[in-house]
Scaffold this motif. Structure first.
Motif, PDB file in Angstrom:
ATOM      1  N   LEU A 583       2.780  13.099   5.292  1.00 51.00           N
ATOM      2  CA  LEU A 583       2.127  11.730   5.969  1.00 51.00           C
ATOM      3  C   LEU A 583       1.120  12.353   6.685  1.00 51.00           C
ATOM      4  CD1 LEU A 583       5.441  10.020   7.161  1.00 51.00           C
ATOM      5  CD2 LEU A 583       3.916   9.212   5.380  1.00 51.00           C
ATOM      6  N   SER A 584       1.116  13.285   7.518  1.00 52.24           N
ATOM      7  CA  SER A 584      -0.200  13.722   8.199  1.00 52.24           C
ATOM      8  C   SER A 584      -1.269  14.136   7.434  1.00 52.24           C
ATOM      9  CB  SER A 584       0.173  14.921   9.130  1.00 52.24           C
ATOM     10  OG  SER A 584      -0.953  15.214   9.806  1.00 52.24           O
ATOM     11  N   GLU A 585      -0.910  14.814   6.465  1.00 51.57           N
ATOM     12  CA  GLU A 585      -1.965  15.454   5.124  1.00 51.57           C
ATOM     13  C   GLU A 585      -2.603  14.104   4.455  1.00 51.57           C
ATOM     14  OE1 GLU A 585      -2.237  18.721   1.549  1.00 51.57           O
ATOM     15  OE2 GLU A 585      -0.633  18.806   2.958  1.00 51.57           O
ATOM     16  N   LEU A 586      -1.750  13.011   4.240  1.00 53.65           N
ATOM     17  CA  LEU A 586      -2.346  12.008   3.562  1.00 53.65           C
ATOM     18  C   LEU A 586      -3.563  11.282   4.414  1.00 53.65           C
ATOM     19  CD1 LEU A 586      -2.549   9.958   1.354  1.00 53.65           C
ATOM     20  CD2 LEU A 586      -0.280   8.774   2.047  1.00 53.65           C
ATOM     21  N   GLU A 587      -2.993  11.390   5.699  1.00 60.54           N
ATOM     22  CA  GLU A 587      -4.021  10.592   6.867  1.00 60.54           C
ATOM     23  C   GLU A 587      -5.048  11.376   7.104  1.00 60.54           C
ATOM     24  OE1 GLU A 587      -4.922   7.650   9.288  1.00 60.54           O
ATOM     25  OE2 GLU A 587      -3.041   7.765   7.915  1.00 60.54           O
ATOM     26  N   ASN A 588      -4.955  12.833   7.234  1.00 62.24           N
ATOM     27  CA  ASN A 588      -5.993  13.738   7.716  1.00 62.24           C
ATOM     28  C   ASN A 588      -6.804  14.632   6.891  1.00 62.24           C
ATOM     29  OD1 ASN A 588      -5.400  13.002  10.534  1.00 62.24           O
ATOM     30  ND2 ASN A 588      -3.313  13.921  10.468  1.00 62.24           N
ATOM     31  N   SER A 589      -6.335  14.800   5.734  1.00 60.67           N
ATOM     32  CA  SER A 589      -7.174  15.902   4.717  1.00 60.67           C
ATOM     33  C   SER A 589      -8.357  15.007   4.443  1.00 60.67           C
ATOM     34  CB  SER A 589      -6.129  15.837   3.399  1.00 60.67           C
ATOM     35  OG  SER A 589      -7.076  16.868   2.628  1.00 60.67           O
ATOM     36  N   ASP A 590      -9.474  16.182   4.681  1.00 60.72           N
ATOM     37  CA  ASP A 590     -10.814  15.865   4.375  1.00 60.72           C
ATOM     38  C   ASP A 590     -11.124  15.690   2.793  1.00 60.72           C
ATOM     39  OD1 ASP A 590     -11.344  15.798   7.007  1.00 60.72           O
ATOM     40  OD2 ASP A 590     -12.202  17.929   6.974  1.00 60.72           O
ATOM     41  N   ARG A 591     -10.369  16.413   1.927  1.00 57.75           N
ATOM     42  CA  ARG A 591     -10.753  16.497   0.506  1.00 57.75           C
ATOM     43  C   ARG A 591      -9.569  15.612  -0.141  1.00 57.75           C
ATOM     44  NH1 ARG A 591     -15.706  17.716   0.631  1.00 57.75           N
ATOM     45  NH2 ARG A 591     -16.294  19.780   1.054  1.00 57.75           N
ATOM     46  N   CYS A 592      -9.997  14.966  -1.236  1.00 60.55           N
ATOM     47  CA  CYS A 592      -9.047  14.081  -1.896  1.00 60.55           C
ATOM     48  C   CYS A 592      -7.961  14.944  -2.391  1.00 60.55           C
ATOM     49  CB  CYS A 592      -9.880  13.567  -3.180  1.00 60.55           C
ATOM     50  SG  CYS A 592     -10.181  14.665  -4.527  1.00 60.55           S
ATOM     51  N   ILE A 593      -7.994  16.097  -2.790  1.00 61.81           N
ATOM     52  CA  ILE A 593      -6.799  16.698  -3.289  1.00 61.81           C
ATOM     53  C   ILE A 593      -5.690  16.981  -2.188  1.00 61.81           C
ATOM     54  CG2 ILE A 593      -5.999  18.800  -4.401  1.00 61.81           C
ATOM     55  CD1 ILE A 593      -8.016  17.086  -6.059  1.00 61.81           C
ATOM     56  N   GLY A 594      -5.920  16.997  -1.231  1.00 65.17           N
ATOM     57  CA  GLY A 594      -4.881  17.034  -0.109  1.00 65.17           C
ATOM     58  C   GLY A 594      -4.240  15.719  -0.158  1.00 65.17           C
ATOM     59  N   ARG A 595      -4.932  14.578  -0.177  1.00 60.46           N
ATOM     60  CA  ARG A 595      -4.172  13.448  -0.098  1.00 60.46           C
ATOM     61  C   ARG A 595      -3.321  13.011  -1.395  1.00 60.46           C
ATOM     62  NH1 ARG A 595      -9.682  12.645   1.668  1.00 60.46           N
ATOM     63  NH2 ARG A 595     -10.012  10.729   0.177  1.00 60.46           N
ATOM     64  N   LYS A 604       8.239  11.368  -4.461  1.00 62.49           N
ATOM     65  CA  LYS A 604       9.446  11.960  -4.459  1.00 62.49           C
ATOM     66  C   LYS A 604      10.498  11.723  -3.376  1.00 62.49           C
ATOM     67  CE  LYS A 604       7.605  15.693  -7.090  1.00 62.49           C
ATOM     68  NZ  LYS A 604       7.288  17.318  -7.473  1.00 62.49           N
ATOM     69  N   LYS A 605       9.851  11.511  -2.184  1.00 64.28           N
ATOM     70  CA  LYS A 605      10.982  11.070  -1.082  1.00 64.28           C
ATOM     71  C   LYS A 605      11.843   9.804  -1.281  1.00 64.28           C
ATOM     72  CE  LYS A 605       9.489  15.030   1.154  1.00 64.28           C
ATOM     73  NZ  LYS A 605      10.385  16.065   1.365  1.00 64.28           N
ATOM     74  N   LYS A 606      10.720   8.835  -1.632  1.00 61.94           N
ATOM     75  CA  LYS A 606      11.165   7.630  -2.065  1.00 61.94           C
ATOM     76  C   LYS A 606      11.758   6.832  -0.879  1.00 61.94           C
ATOM     77  CE  LYS A 606      12.155   8.410  -6.866  1.00 61.94           C
ATOM     78  NZ  LYS A 606      13.400   7.850  -8.019  1.00 61.94           N
ATOM     79  N   THR A 607      11.235   7.116   0.315  1.00 68.15           N
ATOM     80  CA  THR A 607      11.758   6.445   1.510  1.00 68.15           C
ATOM     81  C   THR A 607      10.574   5.202   1.552  1.00 68.15           C
ATOM     82  OG1 THR A 607      10.040   7.605   3.065  1.00 68.15           O
ATOM     83  CG2 THR A 607      12.448   8.574   2.658  1.00 68.15           C
ATOM     84  N   ASN A 608      11.192   4.256   2.560  1.00 66.85           N
ATOM     85  CA  ASN A 608      10.148   3.074   2.842  1.00 66.85           C
ATOM     86  C   ASN A 608       8.980   3.445   3.640  1.00 66.85           C
ATOM     87  OD1 ASN A 608      11.733   1.207   1.702  1.00 66.85           O
ATOM     88  ND2 ASN A 608      13.161   0.957   3.685  1.00 66.85           N
ATOM     89  N   LYS A 609       9.097   4.383   4.434  1.00 67.62           N
ATOM     90  CA  LYS A 609       7.898   5.062   5.047  1.00 67.62           C
ATOM     91  C   LYS A 609       6.845   5.541   4.188  1.00 67.62           C
ATOM     92  CE  LYS A 609       8.522   7.213   9.183  1.00 67.62           C
ATOM     93  NZ  LYS A 609       8.883   8.091  10.171  1.00 67.62           N
ATOM     94  N   ALA A 610       7.310   6.359   3.144  1.00 72.52           N
ATOM     95  CA  ALA A 610       6.591   6.793   2.100  1.00 72.52           C
ATOM     96  C   ALA A 610       5.705   5.706   1.243  1.00 72.52           C
ATOM     97  CB  ALA A 610       7.327   7.797   1.436  1.00 72.52           C
ATOM     98  N   ILE A 611       6.592   4.808   0.957  1.00 70.53           N
ATOM     99  CA  ILE A 611       6.133   3.801  -0.057  1.00 70.53           C
ATOM    100  C   ILE A 611       5.034   3.166   0.811  1.00 70.53           C
ATOM    101  CG2 ILE A 611       6.499   1.563  -0.940  1.00 70.53           C
ATOM    102  CD1 ILE A 611       9.167   2.625  -1.791  1.00 70.53           C
ATOM    103  N   GLY A 635       4.032   3.369  -9.478  1.00 75.89           N
ATOM    104  CA  GLY A 635       4.444   2.805 -10.811  1.00 75.89           C
ATOM    105  C   GLY A 635       5.638   3.738 -11.284  1.00 75.89           C
ATOM    106  N   LYS A 636       5.534   4.991 -10.961  1.00 79.38           N
ATOM    107  CA  LYS A 636       6.621   6.082 -11.410  1.00 79.38           C
ATOM    108  C   LYS A 636       7.890   5.923 -10.450  1.00 79.38           C
ATOM    109  CE  LYS A 636       3.553   9.157 -13.844  1.00 79.38           C
ATOM    110  NZ  LYS A 636       2.975  10.444 -13.848  1.00 79.38           N
ATOM    111  N   MET A 637       7.999   5.267  -9.353  1.00 73.39           N
ATOM    112  CA  MET A 637       9.140   5.221  -8.776  1.00 73.39           C
ATOM    113  C   MET A 637      10.299   4.339  -9.115  1.00 73.39           C
ATOM    114  SD  MET A 637       7.160   5.714  -4.939  1.00 73.39           S
ATOM    115  CE  MET A 637       8.440   5.656  -3.810  1.00 73.39           C
ATOM    116  N   ASN A 638       9.729   3.379  -9.715  1.00 76.33           N
ATOM    117  CA  ASN A 638      10.763   2.472 -10.231  1.00 76.33           C
ATOM    118  C   ASN A 638      11.861   1.801  -9.320  1.00 76.33           C
ATOM    119  OD1 ASN A 638      11.996   1.148 -12.275  1.00 76.33           O
ATOM    120  ND2 ASN A 638      13.584   2.659 -12.874  1.00 76.33           N
ATOM    121  N   SER A 639      11.183   1.543  -8.226  1.00 75.91           N
ATOM    122  CA  SER A 639      12.107   0.582  -7.297  1.00 75.91           C
ATOM    123  C   SER A 639      11.279  -0.518  -7.027  1.00 75.91           C
ATOM    124  CB  SER A 639      12.279   1.381  -5.996  1.00 75.91           C
ATOM    125  OG  SER A 639      10.991   1.556  -5.334  1.00 75.91           O
ATOM    126  N   ASP A 640      12.202  -1.768  -6.721  1.00 70.36           N
ATOM    127  CA  ASP A 640      11.787  -2.890  -6.215  1.00 70.36           C
ATOM    128  C   ASP A 640      10.714  -2.884  -5.066  1.00 70.36           C
ATOM    129  OD1 ASP A 640      13.281  -4.111  -8.081  1.00 70.36           O
ATOM    130  OD2 ASP A 640      14.951  -4.492  -6.686  1.00 70.36           O
TER     131      ASP A 640
END
Length: 882
Positions: A583-595, A604-611, A635-640
């Motif tokens: 979550l921190s990497e998604l928020e703070n990574s300077d480069r797009c690849i990290g995000r 892969k975690k499929k938690t509500n926080k991740a979604i 699209g690949k998570m296949n959950s409501d």
């Protein structure tokens, strides 16, 4: 049953007799000429060499100095006649026989500066014997008159073939070994010469070729235009190009350099879209490479049903006309990458050329990498990295996991084996890693040195390695050994823990791939970025062992630990981290690849926080690629919950993101959402996105979907894109209710489709036809398309006939399977017959197998008769000489 047994016995007797007969032809059937035993020569046929031995560039017996072609294409007969003059100098020892590659050419006369004693045309090779040996160093020439109905290398697009009359044209394609199919030559890339083209065409046509135009004139009596082109700098044989026909032209410039863009009149109104970046790319490359564009001019020409995406002929790039697109597709369709790739070749591949196909990456790897560099120039550093990421994840890593072939690989069976991920994206990644390790300035210096030293010559990989070593003062033996001369890439497992007492970050880096003779243990720099409050800590460790442990001192507990933040290593990375760190990497990574890596890990975690975090990235990340990957991940998570996140995302301005959202939504099967999907599809204006919505509707059998698909067949769009999407969806639905609609498209609207599009209609019609009567009716509709003239349509019609599963189609398919003048159609028909036989349940299996054996026997018998006749003629000729 007795009749079947009798037929089997008869077939067995015939097979035995033919086997005995074949023994006497053993030596005749196995050709040992230089052509058939040379990898380069046989590659143009895609023939398996039948051995694992390494293949090298052939030894040059002469130095070809100049090639002059004087040709006349006949558009009605689709033939080419001409005169080829080759100026050469013998090397090392005098020559009394000059050997040229010449496939299925009719040679009518041969003359030379040294009198020609005789010449022999084997059908694959032209041998010219001189009355006296030509001394070493003596400049000599031969002139050869020839004509052919080319089976490759030279292509026509005419009304008789199903193309618009206003677009009539012809063109050539040399790489890898197709030039020999329309003129005699030394057809291998270790030979360079200057070239000259004189072409005679109808007076209202245009002729474009290599170099600069010396002039043109019109013969009023013959109503023929003669156009004269000269390429006065040496280039390899496969880069010779001639294009002639009706074109609309656009003009541009990059500084003093003239740029020309030629396209078919029927689509030329859209051509400005495709060539809008060329001048900018040219300026960037000259700045980035540090060497001015090395040729006289640069033209680009689109061609109907070109056999590839593009071809970097010297000063004249030929392109598929599929690169032309309409503005309605916004930024989803672009020619920018193809444009940049082929233009880069003017330096890498044309100015400096790989000596043989095992070093193809020196052409294709550079062109691929510099395309990514231009993306970065235009859209920022993240655009370069995202292109490299997509190459790695979609092509290199999946392709290389179980592949033991290195980039430089000499055990190929034909040249086509080399045109894969190893030469293109993996070669590009090798350059990216070199640039990352050396720094941009030193990398540029090395490339300039490489190009200047080897200008207008051919090279192998050691020359490039030497340039990097001489510029940097360091050795690159291990780097090239592991990345270029050995296979694969590393699998890297990374584990991290924090020691709060000592304030140390502990890392373990382990290479987990199997090491053997084909795959090395890799050495690479491993860089980590650790965010500790407001401070960033960077640490680089040289990894050389299978398992490596080390510690990094940090001011406080890291909230983000990132590996390879600048994305400089090609590898499968297994870095297991807690959700909070991703979550921190998604928020703070300077480069797009990290995000992007964080998005896929969180998915892969499929938690509500991740979604929620992924949905936030989809809605607001500044880089389009991150938003695309976020939509794809949801699209690949296949959950409501994931579907709800996709649906609630605000409409995106970037069409590429809207396309990814559409693809994600239609991946779900939610009948209760069908009305919303249909409504969204109807509101969308971009045909590329409409195509994606239509594709997702194939899984629904609702009446409203049926109505929408039928209505989509009537919608107007460039290249009939929307109607074609509806056809594909109808086929996927598996419903025979669409058979009348598809039949109508073939009989009433076939001209609205591209060749490939019409092929999809034919195959869909065959697949959905069910009852015998319906199948017979479809056969009558499909069969006339065998005469279309466009190979893609013919092959599709053949495949469709096989798919129908009707015995009534067998005689038609048999006639094409036995045809020897078109290998593609013959192979397609053989495959269709196999499909037909496999699906046939109307006859006993013994009879089906017998029919297959008899078909093969008939082919073998015909072949043996031809060989016998040929042998008898040779014996008669020998007896007459005696």
């Amino acid at each position: 049953m007795k009749s079947i047994i009798a037929l089997v016995c008869l077939a067995g007797s015939l097979l035995a007799a033919m086997t005995l007969s074949a023994v006497s032809f053993a030596e005749e059937a196995y050709c040992t000429c230089r052509y058939c035993q040379t990898a380069a020569a046989r590659a143009s046929f895609g023939v398996d060499l039948g051995n694992d031995g390494p293949h090298y560039a052939p030894v040059r017996m002469v130095d070809v100095q100049h090639i002059k072609l004087d040709i006349t294409p006949d558009f009605k007969k689709r033939t080419v006649s001409g005169t080829t003059t080759i100026r050469f100098v013998p090397l090392r020892k005098p020559i009394d026989v000059l050997k040229l590659d010449a496939v299925e050419l009719n040679i009518t006369e041969v003359k030379g500066s040294t009198p020609v004693a005789e010449f022999e045309n084997s059908g694959t090779e032209l041998n010219i014997a001189f009355e006296e040996p030509i001394p070493v160093g003596q400049e000599s020439w031969v002139t050869i008159e020839h004509n052919c109905e080319p089976t490759g290398g030279f292509y026509f697009r005419t009304p008789e073939m199903g193309y618009p009359e206003e677009d009539t044209h012809c063109w050539t394609q040399g790489e890898s070994h197709y030039a020999r199919r329309w003129f005699p030559c030394f057809d291998y890339p270790n030979e360079k010469s200057t070239t000259e083209v004189i072409c005679h065409v109808p007076s209202d046509m245009t002729v474009i070729s290599n170099g600069r135009k010396l002039g043109e004139s019109i013969d009023l009596e013959k109503q023929l235009k003669t156009v004269h082109w000269l390429q006065d700098k040496p280039h390899v044989n496969y880069l010779i190009c001639v294009v002639a026909g009706y074109f609309d032209k656009l003009e541009d410039s990059a500084g003093d350099l003239q740029l020309g863009y030629y396209s078919q009149p029927s689509i030329s109104q859209h051509a400005p879209n495709s060539f809008q970046d060329t001048a900018s790319i040219m300026k960037f490359y000259q700045k980035e490479i540090g060497i001015a564009y090395p040729w006289h001019k640069y033209d680009q020409v689109t061609l109907w049903d070109f056999i590839a995406g593009g071809m970097e002929n010297t000063t004249i790039t030929t392109l598929t006309n599929n690169t032309i697109f309409s503005k309605e597709t916004e930024n989803i369709k672009t020619s920018r990458n193809l444009d940049a790739h082929e233009l880069a070749h003017q330096w890498f591949g044309d100015y400096v050329t790989c000596e043989d196909w095992s070093h193809l990456w020196l052409n294709e790897g550079f062109a691929t990498y510099y395309t990514h560099l231009y993306e970065g120039e235009k859209f920022g550093r993240d655009a370069t990295l995202y292109g490299l990421y997509r190459d790695a994840t979609n092509r290199v890593l999946p392709g290389g996991n179980n592949d033991k072939r290195p980039i430089v690989w000499k055990r190929y069976t034909n040249a086509g084996d080399q045109f894969d991920y190893r030469a293109y994206p993996k070669g590009s990644w090798v350059l990216h890693m070199l640039r990352s390790q050396l720094g941009e300035d030193m990398y540029r210096q090395a490339i300039q040195s490489y190009l200047k030293e080897h200008a207008l010559t051919t090279v192998t990989t050691p020359e490039l390695q030497a340039a990097f070593e001489e510029t940097s003062g360091r050795t690159f033996d291990r780097f090239f050994d592991q990345w270029v001369y050995h296979a694969r890439h590393p699998d890297v497992k990374i584990r991290y823990r924090y020691d709060p007492k000592l304030s140390l970050a502990h890392f373990t880096v382990e290479q987990t791939h199997k090491v053997d003779d084909d795959v090395m243990l890799f050495a690479f720099p491993a860089t980590f970025a650790l965010k500790c409050g407001d401070e960033m800590v960077y640490h680089t460790e040289e990894i050389t062992d299978k398992k490596h442990e080390f510690y990094v001192s940090v001011p406080s507990k890291p909230e983000m630990v990132q590996f390879d933040p600048e994305y400089t290593l090609l590898a499968n990375i297994d870095f297991d981290k807690p959700e909070e760190m991703w979550l921190s990497e998604l928020e703070n990574s300077d480069r797009c690849i990290g995000r992007i890596l964080a998005i896929h890990a969180l998915a892969k975690k499929k938690t509500n926080k991740a979604i929620d975090a992924i949905q936030k990235a989809l809605a607001s990340d500044p880089f389009f690629g991150v938003r695309v990957e976020a939509a794809t991940a949801l699209g690949k998570m296949n959950s409501d919950e994931a579907l709800a996140a996709l649906v609630k995302t605000p409409t995106q301005d970037d069409a590429r993101v809207r396309l990814a959202v559409a693809e994600g939504v239609v991946g779900f099967y939610r009948p209760e959402s069908l009305d919303d999907i249909l409504e969204t599809a109807k509101e969308e204006k971009n045909p590329a996105i409409i195509e994606k919505w239509i594709d997702g509707l194939a899984k629904y059998s609702d009446d409203l979907v049926t109505q929408y698909l039928r209505a989509s067949l009537q919608r107007d769009s460039f290249r009939n894109q929307i109607a074609e999407a509806a056809v594909v969806a109808m086929e996927k639905s598996g419903s025979s209710q669409y058979v009348p609609d598809l039949a109508e498209q073939v009989t009433q609207h076939s001209g609205d489709y591209t060749a490939r599009g019409l092929g999809k209609v034919l195959r869909a019609l065959a697949k959905l036809s069910e009852e015998k009567e319906e199948k017979l009716q479809s056969l009558k509709i499909i069969a006339p398309n065998l005469n279309d003239g466009r190979t893609d349509v013919q092959k599709a019609a053949i495949a469709a006939l096989g798919q129908l599963g009707l015995e009534e189609a067998r005689p038609i398919l048999q006639s094409y399977a036995e045809a020897t003048n078109d290998e593609e159609l013959s192979k397609a028909a053989s495959n269709a017959l196999a499909e037909l036989t496999k699906d046939s349940n109307a006859q006993p299996r013994e009879l089906i197998e017998l029919r297959k054996q008899m078909q093969e026997l008939e082919k073998s018998n015909t072949s043996l008769k031809e060989k016998l006749n040929d042998l008898e003629k040779k014996l008669e000729t020998t007896e007459k000489k005696d």
